[in-house]
Structures are given as structure tokens and as C-alpha cells.
Design an enzyme around this catalytic site. Structure first.
Site, mmCIF file in Angstrom:
data_model
loop_
_atom_site.group_PDB
_atom_site.id
_atom_site.type_symbol
_atom_site.label_atom_id
_atom_site.label_comp_id
_atom_site.label_asym_id
_atom_site.label_seq_id
_atom_site.Cartn_x
_atom_site.Cartn_y
_atom_site.Cartn_z
ATOM 1 C CG ASP A 19 5.215 -2.432 0.891
ATOM 2 O OD1 ASP A 19 3.657 -2.319 -0.213
ATOM 3 O OD2 ASP A 19 6.384 -3.542 0.791
ATOM 4 C CG ASP A 57 4.300 -7.678 -1.984
ATOM 5 O OD1 ASP A 57 3.559 -8.576 -1.256
ATOM 6 O OD2 ASP A 57 3.869 -7.433 -3.567
#
Length: 265
Positions: A15, A17
Site C-alpha cells: 500500500d 498512503d
């Protein structure tokens, strides 16, 4: 097990963020748009408020939808060429300084084992691609925005890559590469990425939000903190448990939504 898996593709999904990059990458993009005078002060203030909420409280479905709509609005009419140049500038000025060095080092640990390392994110592909390239990663799965006559229309081309849609894109990539999900890895901080984490045999939660922390405890998933001792242990686990795998470096594979372009040669 490692000998049995040698030469078989192994994928590690990260991922972006608050797992690889501190805060919301979309905010960095809006800052770049403002600096290039491609958006208004109102947009930058709105994005800043949402970024503060994201950092303090984590993702919220309602505000995520609002941010998505705003993001679509601010890129309308911007040419592909201008966006490519802007994305590289945003990466150099804002995103790269915000990269968690510990998580980047963990991604390199996977690369050293011959694994493919993919970003999986709702971030637009035009920014996710340059982040992946700057870190020497294999590629990025991101949200694709429609282009007409060389400019962005403000419409999505396919699904907003968030939640279950991330898992769908990752599952399709696993099928194309022939990788066994049981031997693959995924890292995320958000409860929205539970479908992605559940897809692989080696899910790792990173400074998780409350919802993901509870799910991880119930599922027995390991938790990594963005602290030196925790990162060192995560890297040792990759060295100890992850199988060696072949990874082509003579070309890049770009995957956007459900489309892919294989390296030439």
C-alpha cells in the site's frame, strides 16, 4: 520449501498512503497542481483539511468518496504530457521526501530475494508509476483516469482502486504472472485493505488503524510498527521465510486496472 519455489514468481504488494509514504499522496499531487497553477487555492485548502483528517483519524468512507470526486475535478483538462511532467516534479519535491525509509528498505529486501514488488493504491497511476520507478520497484496498480484527445476528462477509466477493487486487480496480476498467492506478501495500514491482505499467504499490517488491528489480532496476522526494531524483524522474516524467485530486470511491466503491457524482448 524455498527450493521448491525457486524460480517461481513471488509478488509483494505494498500500500502507498501511510504504509510507504507518510500521509496521503493525493494531497501531494494537489500541492503540485497548485504550484503549477493548475488548480485553485480553494482546492489546496480542501485537500489540506482532508489530509489532516486522514493523518489523524485514518480513512473514512464518506470523506474518501468526497476526496475522489474532488480529485477528478481538479485534473479535468490537464494534458497527459503536463501531468507526466507534474507527477515527476511532485515525486521529487513532495512524495520522495515523505517516503518511510524503513518501508522502502523492506521493499528492497523483497527485491533482493528476486521478488516482484508492486504498489497497490487508489493513487492515480500517473503518480503511482513514477513513485514505483523512483524506488526501483517492479510497477504499480493504481486508479486509471480517462483521457480524450490527449487530456484528462475528469472521469475514471474503470474502478477506483480502493478496498475490494485493489484485491481484484492484485488477483488478476497474480493470475497473469503465475504466482502462487500462498507464497506472496502484502503490507498495509488500513482496514480497507483487508481484502488485499487476505489474498496472500503472508499478510503484514503496518501501524494499523483500529479496524485492521482488531482483524489482525483475530486472524493472527503479524503487525509491523514503523520503528527500527520492528522493521529489522520484518526484514529478517523476509530473509528467513521468503523463497528465492526469479525476477526479470530487462524491462518493466506496467499494469493499470485490468490492462497490462508486458516487457519487450
Amino acid at each position: 520449501m524455498a527450493d521448491e519455489q525457486a524460480g517461481t514468481p513471488v509478488l509483494a504488494f505494498f500500500d502507498v498512503d501511510d504504509t510507504l509514504v507518510h500521509g496521503a499522496s493525493a494531497f501531494h499531487l494537489v500541492r503540485g497542481l497548485r504550484a503549477a497553477r493548475l488548480t485553485t487555492l480553494r482546492d489546496i485548502v480542501s485537500a489540506g483539511w482532508k489530509h489532516a483528517r486522514f493523518t489523524v483519524r485514518g480513512e473514512d468512507d464518506r470523506h474518501l468518496a468526497a476526496a475522489q470526486t474532488r480529485g477528478l475535478e481538479v485534473i479535468t483538462g490537464i494534458t497527459v504530457a503536463d501531468m507526466a511532467a507534474l507527477s515527476d516534479d511532485v515525486r521529487a519535491r513532495h512524495t520522495e521526501p515523505s517516503v518511510w525509509p524503513e518501508t522502502a528498505a523492506l521493499a528492497r529486501e523483497h527485491l533482493a530475494k528476486g521478488h516482484q514488488v508492486w504498489l497497490v493504491t487508489a493513487t492515480p497511476t500517473f503518480l503511482a508509476d513514477v513513485i514505483a520507478r523512483s524506488l526501483g520497484l517492479t510497477g504499480a496498480l493504481g486508479s486509471v483516469f480517462e483521457v480524450e484527445d490527449g487530456a484528462h476528462t475528469g472521469l475514471l477509466d474503470g474502478a477506483f482502486l480502493h478496498g475490494e477493487h485493489e484485491a481484484v486487480a492484485a488477483r488478476a496480476l497474480l493470475a497473469r504472472t503465475g504466482a502462487d498467492p500462498e507464497h506472496c506478501w502484502a503490507y498495509s495500514d488500513s482496514r480497507h485493505d483487508i481484502p488485499l491482505l487476505s489474498l496472500v499467504g503472508n499478510p503484514v499490517v503496518v501501524d494499523p488503524d483500529q479496524g485492521l488491528a482488531a482483524h489482525a489480532r483475530a486472524a493472527g496476522w503479524p503487525t509491523m510498527r514503523l520503528q527500527r526494531t520492528s522493521i529489522r524483524e520484518a526484514r529478517r522474516r523476509v530473509r528467513r521465510e521468503a523463497p528465492e524467485a526469479s525476477h526479470r530486470h530487462d524491462g518493466r511491466t506496467t499494469v493499470r486496472g485490468d490492462q497490462s503491457t508486458e516487457p519487450s524482448g
